[in-house]
Design a protein around this motif. Structure first.
Motif, short mmCIF file in Angstrom:
data_model
loop_
_atom_site.label_atom_id
_atom_site.label_comp_id
_atom_site.label_asym_id
_atom_site.label_seq_id
_atom_site.Cartn_x
_atom_site.Cartn_y
_atom_site.Cartn_z
N GLU A 94 -1.07 -5.30 9.73
CA GLU A 94 -0.56 -4.12 10.43
C GLU A 94 -1.51 -3.81 11.57
OE1 GLU A 94 0.16 -0.72 8.00
OE2 GLU A 94 1.85 -1.66 7.01
N TYR A 95 -0.95 -3.49 12.73
CA TYR A 95 -1.84 -3.28 13.87
C TYR A 95 -1.72 -1.86 14.40
CZ TYR A 95 2.50 -5.19 15.81
OH TYR A 95 3.82 -5.47 16.08
N GLU A 96 -1.72 -0.94 13.47
CA GLU A 96 -1.69 0.47 13.84
C GLU A 96 -2.89 0.78 14.73
OE1 GLU A 96 -1.11 4.68 11.51
OE2 GLU A 96 -1.76 2.95 10.43
N TYR A 135 1.61 -10.50 11.49
CA TYR A 135 2.33 -9.41 10.79
C TYR A 135 3.76 -9.84 10.46
CZ TYR A 135 4.82 -5.02 10.11
OH TYR A 135 5.63 -4.03 9.60
#
Lengths: 298, 578
Positions: free
Chosen positions: B6-8, B392
């Motif tokens: 996840e690349y929040e 992802y």
């Protein structure tokens, strides 16, 4: 039953409902003395035909008609113009009516803000079209902006949550995520399959546009209910209040913009946000269908 | 099952998540902890926020790996995110002059910094102890100076913290007051609040030598008044007590003007650091960083002790095919230069080995079996978020296909290929559907031109890969003929592409006279859909402005010659490249 109103604010547009709506409004509100018609000086579609029809109609009905030039791309200019318009006419402002059908949300909110100075109630009317074009409705979304004087309270050390009533354009949804980088995105999705809503405004479409970038929650809303979706908006905002700084935005059915404004009045910590579009379809909508009225009390 | 990729955005991560995910980088840490004013440049997703957060005092204090001998209080850095509703407020537009708007912008900035500063220190036992005998006097001083009443029960820092919170809320209430467009008469500035606050803090014994660092994040979205205020602080002559580090995107970076109309100067007032890292070979700086990031995430989130190369295995046919053609190139090189000319032979393999593999594929064949961790690094174009994106989606695909019931120990090459091509298709779809939908400054015409430009660039790169005699795998370019009448318009198109992150830029030494030159690097996720080699090589194609313009405006192919640049190699040294 006819209702009394003396001033009508409406927006000039190339859409058929711009003229048809005003006709309906004047029939419904039988003491309309004045129509203020907003015209966007930065607009690109030809609105002359509707303008001529509205002018002609008002003349026939002995209704005073005034064009009010606004610039939808310049909110400061619009702010100042609406302020002087309302201040200059405040003595005759008894039970004003705003036909929100073809006025941009930012202008609707700004107008209501100034009307609140002099009125305790504003009636908002929305005329749904018979149909929308099957092609794109709007495109080229611009940077989101917070509404002047309704920018909420931003507290330190709280993440941002964006509450969005979604529309047909998922790129506008993504625009909000790209611009504000919220920790949480709460999507309010219109129920029902009117105007192919289930396909054009599907949850999956919006989720896939912002997948992996933010936490997500969704809820269902009915913009065409009696309260334009106010109660569900209030309930969602209350859930977010403690943990987040909240930005609220409406891109879905227009009546939700009224519900959102009403909600912001009782939750002043929420920031109202507007995402302008750079282009609208020439064949945006056709005809006029049902009308919805909301009495906005202050 | 949680997706480890996840690349929040980093500002939304917890302290523990930052400590878990961040891969420290000595060079950047050194700059961020220096006493100099720094502009940290990097595209979205290049790791700016993560770098700033990791150097902030709040994170450092809780880092179990920190050096216990180091004086923790020597540097106190506070992180100020600018992508918040507070920094996007626009009520300043209603004030009747620019001076008031600047004071208003400074007020919010100052409150944000004062909050972060006091919040970082107020609860620490050693700080509380150090302030024990000072609290009363300092509170009285502040009460007198600001005509306020601080909470009697709290320590000085805690009381100031609470006052700043209240002041922040009160200012916004007044700014939103329906009946009032007045300027906030109690506005605070660097001189009236922050400098006295820092002076007080330095009176405590353990903080007497502290240098304060203000980490201003995402400055590209600041309004002009906020930018002027920030620059005025950077232009302060005395930076012994504090310095400012500003992270900003490369495109739309803030202007350099100050509140007094002056300008801040590179070298004199600040130093610029480019966050883009070398990523050209297996052992490059970015490759190593990418491996550490993926390994760390797999371990921390999925408790999987696994090398990234094993988690993302390469399709054996691809591996074997490339090795075979490297062998062909080796034999060819040895024949051409002689076996003893090792370097020349190695260069020959580097240039042609992979190209021969792509040339060997039938025009009707499916796309190559793109796979392997190196390929994922290649398509990232050196941007961390681009690295995590396909990972992802690959992991997400595996969760869906196993219904979340199985542990995922690797991503099969077939899935990797599928996702890499899907992500490549998605990028092309963005270009085809039109960047005017995403980029505010992009018109419909420009959007069509950007698509045609990239389409023609790919045709050029494909021709080179298939036939070029010297640099078949060159996939970046420079622009010649910069005095051409269309040069400025072309730059506008390239800026749009940069904003959309389909194009990146680097600075390198030009071949002829050593001056700095801009290299344009198309996002390599564009290449799989076109069957190109995302690996690239240390070479650039010099293209005339007129040819790029014709490609963009009239869809005319960029001229190509098999022997272009064949007289000598165009290997280049790009700044920061490995």
């Amino acid at each position: 039953m006819k209702t009394i109103s003396n001033i009508l604010f409406a927006g000039l547009s190339w859409e058929e409902r711009s003229f048809l709506g005003i006709k309906e409004d004047c029939k419904h509100f039988n003491q309309t003395k004045k129509v203020f018609l907003f015209v966007n000086i930065s607009g690109s579609h030809d609105e002359n035909q509707n303008k001529a029809k509205i002018q002609e109609y008002c003349k026939k009905k002995h209704i005073h008609f005034e064009l009010v030039e606004l610039n939808y791309e310049d909110p400061f200019f619009t702010w100042k113009r609406l302020e002087s318009l309302v201040d200059g006419n405040h003595k005759s402002l008894k039970k004003p009516v705003v036909d929100i059908s073809t006025i941009p949300r930012e202008v609707i909110w700004t107008l209501i803000f100034f009307l609140r100075k002099y009125c305790t109630r504003v009636d908002c009317i929305y005329h749904s079209p018979k149909k929308y074009t099957k092609k794109w409705l709007s495109k080229e979304p611009k940077s989101p902006r917070l509404l002047l004087k309704h920018s909420g309270i931003s507290e330190f050390n709280k993440p941002t949550a964006v509450l969005l009533i979604t529309g047909f354009d998922e790129i506008r949804t993504r625009k909000l995520v790209d611009y504000y980088e919220p920790k949480l995105m709460v999507l309010g999705i219109q129920q029902g399959n009117q105007f192919e809503n289930k396909v054009r405004n599907s949850k999956e479409k919006h989720l896939s546009a912002i997948k992996g970038q933010t936490d997500l929650k969704t809820f269902t809303i009915d913009a065409f209910s009696k309260d334009f979706g106010l109660s569900i908006i209030n309930s969602e905002i209350k859930k977010l209040k403690e943990k987040y700084n909240i930005i609220a935005c409406s891109q879905g059915p227009k009546p939700t913009s009224i519900a959102l404004y009403k909600s912001q009045l009782s939750h002043s910590y929420v920031a109202l946000c507007y995402v302008p579009s750079g282009d609208f379809s020439r064949e945006y909508s056709f005809g006029i269908d049902r009308s919805y009225k909301y009495e906005l009390d202050f | 099952m949680k997706n480890p990729f996840e690349y929040e955005t980093a500002k939304n991560l917890t302290v523990n998540e930052i400590l878990d995910y961040y891969e420290p980088h000595f060079n950047y840490s050194r700059f961020l902890e220096s006493k100099r004013n720094i502009f940290l440049l990097g595209e979205r997703g290049s790791g700016k926020t993560m770098a700033l957060l990791y150097s902030s005092f709040k994170i450092k204090y809780q880092d179990p790996k920190r050096n216990k001998d180091e004086d923790l209080f020597e540097k106190v850095a506070v992180h100020i995110p600018c992508i918040t509703p507070l920094f996007h407020k626009r009520e300043y537009l209603l004030l009747d002059n620019d001076y008031k708007a600047q004071i208003s912008a400074e007020h919010y900035f100052v409150l944000s910094i004062a909050y972060e500063l006091t919040d970082s220190l107020k609860d620490l036992e050693e700080v509380k102890e150090a302030f024990k005998d000072l609290d009363k006097e300092f509170k009285e001083d502040f009460e007198y100076i600001f005509s306020i009443e601080l909470n009697k029960k709290l320590s000085f820092l805690d009381a100031v913290n609470k006052w700043v919170i209240k002041e922040n809320i009160n200012t916004q209430i007044q700014a939103n007051d329906t009946k009032n467009d007045e300027f906030y008469s109690r506005a605070l500035t660097m001189s009236t609040l922050l400098i006295p606050l820092m002076n007080k803090i330095k009176k405590a014994k353990i903080l007497k030598n502290t240098h304060f660092i203000f980490l201003i994040d995402d400055a590209q979205d600041l309004n002009i008044h906020q930018v002027k205020v920030l620059n005025s602080w950077i232009a302060y002559r005395d930076h012994s007590d504090f310095s400012i580090k500003v992270a900003t995107a490369k495109v739309n970076k803030p202007r350099r003007i100050t509140t007094t109309g002056g300008a801040i100067l590179e070298g004199h007032d600040f130093t610029t650091i480019d966050l883009e890292k070398p990523f050209y070979n297996k052992d490059s700086e970015f490759s190593n960083l990418a491996k550490s990031i993926v390994k760390r995430r797999l371990k921390k989130i999925n408790n999987l002790d696994c090398e990234p190369e094993a988690f993302f295995p390469t399709n054996p046919d691809l591996e074997k095919g490339i090795e075979n053609f490297k062998e062909v190139a080796k034999k060819e090189g040895e024949k051409k230069y002689g076996e003893s000319e090792k370097k020349k032979v190695t260069d020959h393999i580097y240039k042609y080995g992979r190209a021969y593999y792509f040339r060997s594929r039938s025009a009707k064949a499916n796309l190559p079996p793109y796979s392997g961790f190196d390929t994922i690094i290649d398509v990232s174009t050196g941007i961390v978020r681009n690295l995590l994106d396909p990972c992802y989606y690959m992991f997400d695909f595996m969760i869906s296909s196993t219904k979340g019931k199985k542990n995922i120990s690797s991503i099969p090459p077939k899935t990797q290929k599928q996702i890499l091509i899907e992500r490549s298709d998605a990028m092309w779809k963005r270009l085809q559907e039109g960047l005017e939908n995403e980029i505010e400054t992009c018109s419909l015409d420009q959007s069509k031109m950007v698509y045609k430009l990239f389409d023609n660039l790919m045709i050029l790169f494909h021709s080179r890969l298939m036939r070029h005699k010297s640099e078949p795998r060159a996939i970046m370019f420079t622009i010649s003929q910069q005095n051409h009448e269309r040069y400025d318009e072309l730059l506008e198109l390239l800026k749009i592409a940069q904003l959309a992150q389909v194009l990146y830029t680097r600075q390198g030494n030009a071949k002829d006279d050593g001056r700095k030159e801009t290299y344009y690097v198309p996002n390599r996720i564009l290449l799989p859909t076109r069957g190109l080699d995302p690996k690239g090589q240390h070479a650039r194609v010099s293209i005339k402005c007129s040819d790029l313009w014709n490609a963009a405006s009239n869809n005319i192919k960029i001229p190509y010659n098999d022997n272009d640049g064949d007289e000598e190699d165009q290997d280049i040294q790009v700044e920061l490249f490995g």
